[in-house]
Design a protein around this motif. Structure first.
Motif, short mmCIF file in Angstrom:
data_model
loop_
_atom_site.label_atom_id
_atom_site.label_comp_id
_atom_site.label_asym_id
_atom_site.label_seq_id
_atom_site.Cartn_x
_atom_site.Cartn_y
_atom_site.Cartn_z
N ASN A 67 -5.32 -2.54 -12.22
CA ASN A 67 -6.20 -2.55 -11.06
C ASN A 67 -7.26 -3.61 -11.31
N SER A 68 -7.16 -4.76 -10.63
CA SER A 68 -8.04 -5.88 -10.96
C SER A 68 -8.28 -6.75 -9.74
N ILE A 69 -9.51 -7.25 -9.63
CA ILE A 69 -9.88 -8.18 -8.56
C ILE A 69 -10.12 -9.56 -9.16
N VAL A 70 -9.50 -10.55 -8.57
CA VAL A 70 -9.69 -11.95 -8.98
C VAL A 70 -10.19 -12.72 -7.77
N TYR A 71 -11.27 -13.49 -7.98
CA TYR A 71 -11.88 -14.26 -6.90
C TYR A 71 -11.52 -15.73 -7.01
N PRO A 116 -4.57 -19.94 -21.06
CA PRO A 116 -4.56 -18.59 -21.63
C PRO A 116 -3.34 -17.75 -21.26
N VAL A 117 -2.70 -18.03 -20.13
CA VAL A 117 -1.57 -17.19 -19.69
C VAL A 117 -0.37 -17.41 -20.61
N GLY A 143 -10.79 -19.43 -7.61
CA GLY A 143 -10.61 -20.12 -8.88
C GLY A 143 -9.83 -19.34 -9.91
N GLY A 144 -9.46 -18.10 -9.57
CA GLY A 144 -8.73 -17.25 -10.50
C GLY A 144 -7.25 -17.17 -10.18
N THR A 145 -6.52 -16.49 -11.07
CA THR A 145 -5.07 -16.40 -10.98
C THR A 145 -4.62 -14.98 -11.28
N PRO A 166 -4.42 -10.90 -15.45
CA PRO A 166 -5.41 -11.49 -14.56
C PRO A 166 -6.16 -12.59 -15.29
N LEU A 167 -6.46 -13.68 -14.60
CA LEU A 167 -7.20 -14.78 -15.20
C LEU A 167 -8.30 -15.19 -14.23
N HIS A 168 -9.54 -14.93 -14.63
CA HIS A 168 -10.68 -15.27 -13.78
C HIS A 168 -11.05 -16.74 -13.96
N ALA A 169 -11.74 -17.28 -12.96
CA ALA A 169 -12.15 -18.69 -13.04
C ALA A 169 -12.97 -18.96 -14.29
#
Length: 287
Positions: free
Chosen positions: A86-90, A171-172, A92-94, A142-145
């Motif tokens: 359960n994650s929110i990415v804004y 990082p992925v 610039g994120g992936t 999840p990868l944030h900006a």
């Protein structure tokens, strides 16, 4: 350093997905995949606060056998899945998910964007998985900006999602050898992208216009498939532009797709449909 030549330009025609217009440069009648990349969708929409949250975005649906990846350019994406992620990415994120043996997930606007409204712009790609990884346990990254390494130059920035650019590593952790980059170029900026010689490569212009060395002008909403005959490509922005650059080691296996399932044989696809109907890909109940 020799630049790769252009195999073909692919215009991102609009197609309808879930009642919304989506730009799709591939697959088309010209090309079914650019191995290991199966699909690219570019979607821009306005989120209205008048829409019920449970009707916004994409509700629970299954996947098996590949990696659906979402790049957030504007707004945000709230990912939930049947494995408890359960994650929110804004912006610039992936959102990177290896579906493996099967998972059910949803992708909706975050509550804060849903409440006030706003523009959401995303690209989703599907990355194939080789047969040996199609039935692994699913995983979500999840990868944030703020967590994404950036390479900067004169008038450009490059986010490194996975793979290596110079001495910067994304990082992925991908299950297929890949180089995935997000480029932002100001007008007049030039950058060179090296590509491993065994990788297939394609890049997509979200907007603007570039000059590709050895080819010429290319406008926004085109994908550029490159031949495997050089060490990279050199891009000069004629107008400010954003580019998603994809390169990867081809898998070179048979692909059988049906909706959200990507397998090697028709029998495996039929089994995936049965497994989903029997609840073996999990159940997602959104809060």
């Amino acid at each position: 350093m020799k630049n790769r030549t252009v195999a073909r330009l692919l215009y991102a025609e609009e197609v309808e997905m879930n009642g919304e217009p989506v730009r799709q440069p591939f697959p088309t009648e010209q090309v079914d995949q650019i191995d290991p990349f199966l699909m690219l969708h570019h979607h821009t929409t306005t989120i209205s606060p008048d829409i019920e949250p449970r009707r916004a975005g994409i509700g629970p649906h299954p996947h098996r056998g590949f990696s659906p990846v979402t790049f957030v350019y504007k707004g945000g994406v709230h990912h939930r899945d049947s494995r408890g992620n359960n994650s929110i990415v804004y912006e610039g994120g992936t959102q990177w998910m290896d579906a493996g043996m099967g998972i059910t997930h949803s992708e909706r606007p975050p509550h804060d964007i849903q409440e006030r409204g706003g523009v959401q712009e995303i690209i989703q790609i599907w990355v194939n998985l080789p047969a040996k990884h199609k039935m692994i346990q699913p995983r979500y990254q999840p990868l944030h900006a703020s967590e994404t390494p950036v390479v900067t130059g004169d008038g450009y920035t490059i986010q490194v999602i996975t793979g290596e650019l110079g001495n910067v590593k994304g990082p992925v952790k991908s299950l297929v050898p890949l180089l995935v980059l997000r480029l932002t170029l100001q007008a007049g900026a030039t950058c060179h992208i090296p590509v491993p010689e065994t990788y297939n490569a394609v890049f997509y212009l979200l907007d603007g216009q570039i000059s590709l060395q050895g080819y010429g002008l290319i406008d926004g909403h085109y994908a550029v498939e490159l031949n495997s005959d050089g060490e990279g490509c050199t891009i000069t922005a004629k107008e400010a532009t954003r580019i998603l650059f994809l390169a990867g080691q081809p898998i070179e296996e048979e692909v059988t797709m049906y909706g959200p399932f990507v397998m090697n044989t028709q029998i495996e696809v039929m089994q995936a449909m049965r497994d989903y109907q029997q609840g073996k890909m999990g159940i997602l109940i959104e809060d």
